[in-house]
Design a protein around this motif. Sequence first.
Motif, short mmCIF file in Angstrom:
data_model
loop_
_atom_site.label_atom_id
_atom_site.label_comp_id
_atom_site.label_asym_id
_atom_site.label_seq_id
_atom_site.Cartn_x
_atom_site.Cartn_y
_atom_site.Cartn_z
N PHE A 63 18.80 1.54 9.84
CA PHE A 63 18.81 2.72 8.99
C PHE A 63 17.62 2.70 8.05
N GLU A 64 17.39 3.82 7.40
CA GLU A 64 16.27 3.97 6.47
C GLU A 64 16.77 4.56 5.16
N ILE A 65 16.26 4.04 4.05
CA ILE A 65 16.53 4.60 2.73
C ILE A 65 15.21 5.16 2.22
N LYS A 66 15.12 6.45 2.13
CA LYS A 66 13.87 7.11 1.78
C LYS A 66 13.51 6.88 0.31
N GLN A 67 12.22 6.76 0.06
CA GLN A 67 11.73 6.74 -1.31
C GLN A 67 12.06 8.07 -1.98
N VAL A 68 12.53 8.02 -3.20
CA VAL A 68 12.91 9.23 -3.93
C VAL A 68 11.67 10.11 -4.13
N LYS A 69 11.86 11.39 -3.97
CA LYS A 69 10.76 12.34 -4.12
C LYS A 69 10.25 12.35 -5.56
N GLY A 70 9.00 12.72 -5.73
CA GLY A 70 8.41 12.80 -7.07
C GLY A 70 6.92 12.55 -7.01
N ASP A 71 6.31 12.39 -8.18
CA ASP A 71 4.86 12.22 -8.22
C ASP A 71 4.43 10.76 -8.20
N LEU A 72 5.38 9.83 -8.00
CA LEU A 72 5.01 8.42 -7.87
C LEU A 72 4.29 8.20 -6.54
N PRO A 73 3.32 7.29 -6.49
CA PRO A 73 2.62 7.03 -5.22
C PRO A 73 3.59 6.64 -4.12
N ARG A 74 3.32 7.08 -2.91
CA ARG A 74 4.17 6.75 -1.77
C ARG A 74 3.89 5.31 -1.30
N SER A 75 4.92 4.64 -0.82
CA SER A 75 4.76 3.26 -0.35
C SER A 75 4.07 3.23 1.00
N HIS A 76 3.70 2.00 1.44
CA HIS A 76 2.89 1.82 2.64
C HIS A 76 3.66 1.03 3.69
N SER A 77 3.13 0.98 4.89
CA SER A 77 3.76 0.26 5.99
C SER A 77 3.72 -1.25 5.74
N ASN A 78 4.78 -1.94 6.18
CA ASN A 78 4.83 -3.39 6.10
C ASN A 78 3.91 -4.01 7.14
N THR A 79 3.33 -5.13 6.81
CA THR A 79 2.52 -5.87 7.78
C THR A 79 2.84 -7.36 7.68
N GLY A 80 2.61 -8.07 8.79
CA GLY A 80 2.68 -9.52 8.77
C GLY A 80 1.35 -10.10 8.35
N VAL A 81 1.23 -11.43 8.34
CA VAL A 81 0.02 -12.09 7.83
C VAL A 81 -1.18 -11.81 8.73
N ALA A 82 -1.07 -12.15 10.02
CA ALA A 82 -2.18 -11.92 10.94
C ALA A 82 -2.47 -10.43 11.08
N GLU A 83 -1.44 -9.62 11.09
CA GLU A 83 -1.61 -8.17 11.18
C GLU A 83 -2.41 -7.64 10.00
N ALA A 84 -2.10 -8.10 8.79
CA ALA A 84 -2.82 -7.66 7.61
C ALA A 84 -4.29 -8.08 7.67
N LEU A 85 -4.55 -9.29 8.13
CA LEU A 85 -5.94 -9.75 8.25
C LEU A 85 -6.72 -8.89 9.24
N VAL A 86 -6.09 -8.59 10.38
CA VAL A 86 -6.77 -7.80 11.42
C VAL A 86 -7.04 -6.38 10.93
N LYS A 87 -6.04 -5.75 10.34
CA LYS A 87 -6.15 -4.34 9.97
C LYS A 87 -6.99 -4.12 8.73
N ARG A 88 -6.99 -5.08 7.82
CA ARG A 88 -7.69 -4.88 6.55
C ARG A 88 -9.08 -5.50 6.54
N ALA A 125 14.26 6.73 11.86
CA ALA A 125 15.54 6.03 11.83
C ALA A 125 16.59 6.88 11.13
N PRO A 126 17.87 6.71 11.46
CA PRO A 126 18.94 7.41 10.74
C PRO A 126 18.86 7.09 9.25
N LEU A 127 19.10 8.07 8.43
CA LEU A 127 19.00 7.90 6.98
C LEU A 127 20.32 7.43 6.40
N LEU A 128 20.25 6.46 5.50
CA LEU A 128 21.42 6.03 4.75
C LEU A 128 21.47 6.85 3.47
#
Length: 360
Positions: free
Chosen positions: A248-273, A305-308
């Motif tokens: 399931f997914e719990i959505k970030q509450v709407k508003g003017d706060l910055p939106r969150s980003h995708s999760n990455t693993g260690v090697a994934e972060a090194l490759v992508k960034r 994903a289905p929303l909780l």
Amino acid sequence: MRNGDMMRLQRTNRTLAGWLVAVFCVGMATAARADVAVLVEQPYGKLNIFNPGGHSAVYLDHVCAESPTKLRACKPGELGVVISRYDGIDGYDWLAMPLVPYLYAVDSAAEIPETVDRAEEIELRDTYRRKYLEAIVPDLPDGSAPGGNWYELVGSAYDRTTYGFQMKTTAAQDAELIAMYNDRKNKQRYNGMFINCADFSRVVVNRYYPHAVRRNLIADFGVTSPKWVARSVSHYASRHPEAGLQVFEIKQVKGDLPRSHSNTGVAEALVKRYGLPMVVISPEATAVVLAAYVGHGRFRMPKNAPLLDVSTLDPNGEGANMTVSRAISKPSPGAAAALAPAAEGAAVAVDALRDGSHNP
């Protein structure tokens, strides 16, 4: 019958009766349905450099918080607890928060705001802190709110989207977990490399499902990441349909706060960034990291994903309390179906496990 024989028979009957009672109680506890869910929370912030993995916590829908440092079984109408490891909060290793305050910093679902800005977020958190958390997060001498990581205890859904990976448990397993954490010394052990929040989730899940989550020595270089815990749980459930995986997914509450980003693993972060600079500095090292990621680290988080919807968790509903699955907007398929071929954009993209089906 002689007196000695009679006494031996009575002792045998008492022993047999005791065993029958014990078996009955264990059977009742085992039959009672409960759930454990790994929460994988997205990283947030404009740069998102220092913690691309995000945060990991555990939600237990039949375990509740007597206090932030003491667990108990839930009473009727209670919605469970979120437990996680933290750094620098009054010297504790783990802290427990009720579900609704953890996500929204309010007492009840009826108080959850539809939108929020930074000032409202700060006010909601501090109001809850002053009401319930003064013992572990006291005011500064001038009466203002302290700094530090205590804000991670409440209002998580204002900062980021969260994915849940839920599996079945029993009342007996929950009771064992409660006893273990209440008896164990709760002293800060946090280490970002090898004793982090994802390691806490790993240990809790393994209490319910032994060896379900292991360290990723290749793609994460031994560091447990929130995304790796999600991948391990999903992969375990694909081989054990009886675990009853729900996503399931719990959505970030709407508003003017910055939106969150995708999760990455260690090697994934090194490759992508840092892939391009790494290629310039050391093509060989870059190839090793890329191979580690492709071979042992790929995992797509659920798409659509289905929303909780926490507001649909009825505290007055039937049963001791309400499981997560009752508030999911539409049912999630079981782990076996999750591995079947599925069209792009399916309600739960657990089929993405095919991208990383190596043993954890």
